[in-house]
Design a protein around this motif. Structure first.
Motif, mmCIF file in Angstrom:
data_model
loop_
_atom_site.group_PDB
_atom_site.id
_atom_site.type_symbol
_atom_site.label_atom_id
_atom_site.label_comp_id
_atom_site.label_asym_id
_atom_site.label_seq_id
_atom_site.Cartn_x
_atom_site.Cartn_y
_atom_site.Cartn_z
ATOM 1 N N PRO A 178 0.615 -1.293 -0.022
ATOM 2 C CA PRO A 178 -0.342 -0.129 0.092
ATOM 3 C C PRO A 178 1.079 1.120 -0.047
ATOM 4 N N THR A 179 2.383 1.324 0.286
ATOM 5 C CA THR A 179 3.186 2.437 0.312
ATOM 6 C C THR A 179 3.775 2.844 -1.246
ATOM 7 N N GLY A 180 3.443 2.344 -2.465
ATOM 8 C CA GLY A 180 3.776 1.886 -3.727
ATOM 9 C C GLY A 180 5.401 2.223 -3.691
ATOM 10 N N GLY A 181 5.509 0.874 -2.893
ATOM 11 C CA GLY A 181 6.964 0.309 -3.178
ATOM 12 C C GLY A 181 7.970 0.709 -1.679
ATOM 13 N N SER A 182 7.141 1.480 -0.783
ATOM 14 C CA SER A 182 8.639 1.640 0.604
ATOM 15 C C SER A 182 8.494 0.423 0.942
ATOM 16 N N ILE A 183 7.906 -0.640 1.541
ATOM 17 C CA ILE A 183 7.346 -1.504 2.573
ATOM 18 C C ILE A 183 7.872 -3.188 1.176
ATOM 19 N N LEU A 184 7.792 -2.640 0.231
ATOM 20 C CA LEU A 184 8.600 -3.734 -0.845
ATOM 21 C C LEU A 184 10.360 -3.861 -1.302
ATOM 22 N N GLY A 185 10.140 -2.269 -0.640
ATOM 23 C CA GLY A 185 12.203 -2.013 -1.203
ATOM 24 C C GLY A 185 12.984 -2.395 0.094
ATOM 25 N N LEU A 186 11.910 -2.514 0.932
ATOM 26 C CA LEU A 186 12.904 -2.663 2.396
ATOM 27 C C LEU A 186 11.857 -4.468 2.358
ATOM 28 N N LEU A 187 11.223 -4.874 2.150
ATOM 29 C CA LEU A 187 11.822 -6.575 1.935
ATOM 30 C C LEU A 187 13.057 -7.046 1.409
ATOM 31 N N VAL A 188 13.092 -6.831 0.051
ATOM 32 C CA VAL A 188 14.583 -7.054 -0.822
ATOM 33 C C VAL A 188 15.368 -6.578 -0.559
ATOM 34 N N GLN A 189 15.460 -5.837 0.263
ATOM 35 C CA GLN A 189 16.580 -5.493 1.299
ATOM 36 C C GLN A 189 16.596 -6.166 2.409
ATOM 37 N N ALA A 190 16.318 -6.749 2.854
ATOM 38 C CA ALA A 190 16.449 -8.282 4.183
ATOM 39 C C ALA A 190 17.208 -9.372 4.079
ATOM 40 N N PRO A 191 18.302 -9.425 4.462
ATOM 41 C CA PRO A 191 18.970 -10.524 3.960
ATOM 42 C C PRO A 191 18.616 -11.898 4.107
ATOM 43 N N ASP A 192 18.613 -13.056 3.150
ATOM 44 C CA ASP A 192 17.492 -14.192 3.643
ATOM 45 C C ASP A 192 18.329 -15.121 4.357
ATOM 46 N N THR A 193 18.221 -16.573 3.912
ATOM 47 C CA THR A 193 19.035 -17.281 5.392
ATOM 48 C C THR A 193 20.554 -17.024 4.584
ATOM 49 N N GLN A 194 20.670 -17.844 3.337
ATOM 50 C CA GLN A 194 21.805 -17.777 3.179
ATOM 51 C C GLN A 194 23.094 -16.191 3.950
#
Length: 458
Positions: free
Chosen positions: A251-267
């Motif tokens: 709903p923020t137009g990309g702000s939350i999505l930008g934080l999600l893709v910056q979050a490190p994965d398991t590896q």
């Protein structure tokens, strides 16, 4: 005397100069004639120069008069313009005051229009609707600049156009629309693809999230995509034609999505643990391999023992059979001797059943300790960063804190399963040992019962 010397020296110098510039005189009369001719020529040249100067003098006087006249005209024109400027300034102030009085609340309205145009332009820069409908911001830029840089009033057509853009933004925000556009892939290649716009929030194509870049007016694929559960919803939306489809909406137009893709994965989280984390993982792998080998070994041993319990024929392929063979091989032994021999056989079988279980227990104890070591090391790095750079930038401390937390988590992740596995294997091996001890006690009791009638008969 000195004066006469200077006089004759001057005459000699003049004679030398005249001799250098004229023909060589044979006597003093010739020299006198040449000198006379030179004076006449010089006098004529001077007269010509004086005449030329006098002629130009009158011309210079005329130019001076013209310059003075021009200056006076310019001064008069400047005085006239200054008076006109003062009159116009007063007239403008009066008319501005009259305009402000006549405009009244309209001035506030135009100010609000200018502010709304600027805010709407900022909204259009991040709105995904601009990817489908480009060029909307150009009118708003021109409108805001014209309203702010001059006293120009907005026309009815401009106000209606602004109203239309706002209404179109709200209307399109509630629609899911598919359109064809050129998409810049993660590898930099431009491809023509079908893009699905979800309101004014997200862009999706081929099951991947996209972003709209207002500076270049292009649509680009996110270099890093969110986790699989979000990509699955995007893939379902891409494949669906009608009906309701669950979708991970930002709903923020990309702000939350930008934080999600910056979050490190398991590896990446595991890599944050550094060398200490790698040691913990290696211990965990070793412990799992040992546990797997023990599970398989005890499973087959347990099955063989269960089969041996169902038959009286002893077999040497299982611990219980080897214990029963001790009875068969010592038929003449007394009860105490048979008991000792059975205990000896059981003691030989115990190390085989409990082999390497201690290593699993050691791993379950050492893993959290190594994690604690990584925690201390990470905090030391954090405090060193604080000492060198202060606490102004939290990113400088993030590396040490990440190592401290990740190693602790890895140590617990390895230790907790190892504790359960160690307990389960110990229980399994202890159950087989109990079966051996029970059967051994039964064999001894049976031999004692057989020996008791013989002792009474004797």
């Amino acid at each position: 005397m000195k004066t006469l010397n200077k006089f004759f020296t001057s005459i000699a110098l003049c004679s030398f100069v005249l001799t250098a510039n004229a023909q060589q005189a044979t006597n003093l009369d010739d020299l006198l004639k040449q000198l006379e001719k030179g004076q006449i020529a010089q006098t004529q040249q001077n007269i010509e120069r004086e005449a030329e100067f006098m002629a130009k003098k009158s011309q210079q006087d005329q130019l001076l008069k013209q310059a003075i006249t021009s200056r006076e005209q310019a001064v008069a024109k400047s005085t006239e313009l200054e008076n006109t400027y003062q009159v116009n300034e007063v007239d403008i102030a009066n008319k501005t005051d009259a305009l402000n009085k006549r405009m009244g609340e309209l001035k506030e309205l135009f100010g609000v229009l200018q502010q709304v145009a600027g805010d709407t332009r900022s909204k259009f820069q991040t709105s995904t609707i601009s990817a489908q409908i480009p060029g909307r911001g150009k009118f708003l830029d021109e409108f805001a600049q014209s309203m702010g840089s001059s006293s120009k009033l907005a026309s009815i057509e401009e106000i209606e156009r602004l109203w239309f853009e706002l209404q179109r933004e709200m209307t399109e925000s509630g629609k899911v629309h598919k359109f064809s556009a050129q998409v810049v892939a993660a590898n930099g290649e431009k491809v023509q693809s079908d893009v699905i716009r979800v309101g004014g929030f997200n862009l999706v194509s081929n099951g991947k999230y996209l972003e709209y870049i207002d500076e270049t007016g292009s649509i680009a694929e996110l270099i890093r995509q969110p986790s699989n559960r979000y990509l699955e919803s995007a893939a379902e939306l891409t494949q669906a034609n009608t009906g309701a489809v669950p979708f991970a909406l930002d709903p923020t137009g990309g702000s939350i999505l930008g934080l999600l893709v910056q979050a490190p994965d398991t590896q990446e989280r595991i890599e944050q643990g550094g060398p200490v984390g790698n040691v913990i993982i290696a211990l965990g792998v070793i412990g799992l391999l040992i546990a797997l080998e023990r599970f398989i070994s005890l499973f087959f041993i347990g099955n063989k023992v269960n089969r041996q319990l169902k038959t009286s024929v002893a077999s040497d392929d299982n611990p219980l059979g080897r214990v029963m063979l001790v009875k068969d091989n010592n038929l003449d032994a007394d009860t105490e001797t048979l008991e000792l021999k059975l205990s000896e056989r059981i003691l030989k079988e115990v190390p085989v059943l409990t082999s390497r279980l201690t290593l699993i227990k050691i791993v379950s104890v050492v893993a959290p300790l190594i994690g604690l070591l990584g925690t201390v090391t990470g905090m030391i790095n954090t405090f060193q960063a604080i000492t060198l750079f202060g606490t102004g930038d939290p990113k400088l401390m993030a590396g040490g804190i990440s190592q401290a937390l990740v190693t602790t988590v890895l140590g617990l992740v390895v230790a907790i399963p190892m504790v359960f596995i160690s307990t389960l294997l110990n229980t399994r091996s202890r159950g087989i040992i109990n079966v051996l001890q029970q059967q051994s006690a039964g064999i001894i009791a049976e031999r004692a019962e057989m020996a008791e009638p013989a002792e009474k008969g004797a």
